[in-house]
Design an enzyme around this catalytic site. Structure first.
Site, short mmCIF file in Angstrom:
data_model
loop_
_atom_site.label_atom_id
_atom_site.label_comp_id
_atom_site.label_asym_id
_atom_site.label_seq_id
_atom_site.Cartn_x
_atom_site.Cartn_y
_atom_site.Cartn_z
N VAL A 1 19.13 28.84 54.14
CA VAL A 1 20.05 27.88 54.80
C VAL A 1 21.44 28.26 54.64
CG1 VAL A 1 18.41 26.02 54.85
CG2 VAL A 1 19.87 26.37 52.91
N LYS A 2 21.87 28.86 53.49
CA LYS A 2 23.37 29.14 53.06
C LYS A 2 24.29 28.04 53.28
CE LYS A 2 22.67 34.09 54.47
NZ LYS A 2 21.08 33.98 54.98
#
Length: 283
Positions: free
Chosen positions: A97-98
């Protein structure tokens, strides 16, 4: 009873299965290649077929959240379902998802990812430190408390990231070096063997980035880029020799291109798992 850390669970599974991490990237192009509609049903069929092929052979699976999010709330239901299916097979789940923010917003992101009360209850997730590594300290602590791992981008292999990651600060360190030093300190604070902070280090990076790897100490190393992005398993020793047991060799498209046939997917998975085992064993 204390929950074993992600690092401890990964070590066990990597020895029993392989250290290979499969990227789960159901892009529009991949769905079309599999003759599936670009719909929630197509997304669900893709996940079920891939889970059938993987069975109980994978150590880690890494769904890319964006490819589920683009289908809206129903796509996120599919994501939750496939995470549960892989977890039931004993596979560690790492959600790509960063996320990266500050304060209560970052805390909310972490709460949504880690722990039984979260919507996803993943074993690990990816984060970015552009707003400062200190902004992720509570996230790393939440990961530690739940036996999870926060993988923080240190050096990515995309060309656009080079000017930022290699920019030199007033202390003479590059941004990547400073993040690596701070990440190592977060792990040292957590105590020996826990390692709640991991690093994302692209497998296609040049040998010059070996210095960054050394600064990370014992952190686990998520290494995307094998296969379609240009790196091979033979490239791993250039950056990671001596760190073999810390590496999660990662690929997505080079496996997914074998679909939709389940038997072909099984063969593609083994073609990635075998050299992963060899690298881990120093062969």
């Amino acid at each position: 009873m204390t929950t074993p850390s992600f690092a401890q669970r990964f070590a066990k599974l990597a020895d029993e299965r392989s250290p290979f991490c499969l990227g789960l990237d159901p892009s529009r192009d991949v769905l079309a290649r599999w003759n599936l509609p670009d719909t929630v049903q197509g997304l669900s069929d893709f996940c079920e077929r891939l889970a059938d092929a993987a069975g109980e052979t994978l150590a880690v699976v890494k769904p890319q959240s964006a490819f589920f999010e683009r289908h809206g709330p129903e796509g996120l239901v599919v994501l939750q379902r496939v995470l549960k299916r892989f977890r039931a097979a004993g596979t560690l789940t790492l959600l790509d998802v960063k996320r990266g923010d500050i304060g209560s917003t970052m805390d909310a992101y972490a709460e949504s990812l880690f722990g039984k009360s979260s919507a996803y209850d993943v074993d690990a997730a990816t984060f970015t430190a552009y707003l400062g590594l200190g902004a992720l300290a509570k996230t790393v602590e939440r990961a530690r408390a739940h036996g999870a791992c926060a993988f923080i981008v240190v050096r990515s292999s995309n060309p656009e990231g080079v000017p930022v990651q290699n920019a030199v600060g007033s202390d003479g360190r590059t941004v990547a070096q400073a993040v690596a030093d701070g990440l190592r300190e977060l792990n040292e604070k957590a105590g020996p063997g826990v390692l709640p902070a991991g690093a994302v280090m692209g497998a296609t990076l040049p040998p010059a980035d070996r210095d960054v790897v050394e600064r990370l100490g014992g952190a686990l190393l998520l290494t995307p880029g094998i296969g379609s992005q240009g790196a091979g398993f033979s490239d791993l020793p250039k950056l990671f020799s001596g760190r073999e047991r810390q590496v999660l060799p990662t690929a997505a498209r080079s496996v997914l291109e074998a679909g939709p046939d389940v038997a072909a997917l099984k063969q593609a998975l083994e073609a990635h798992q075998a050299p992963s085992r060899g690298f881990r064993e120093g062969a």
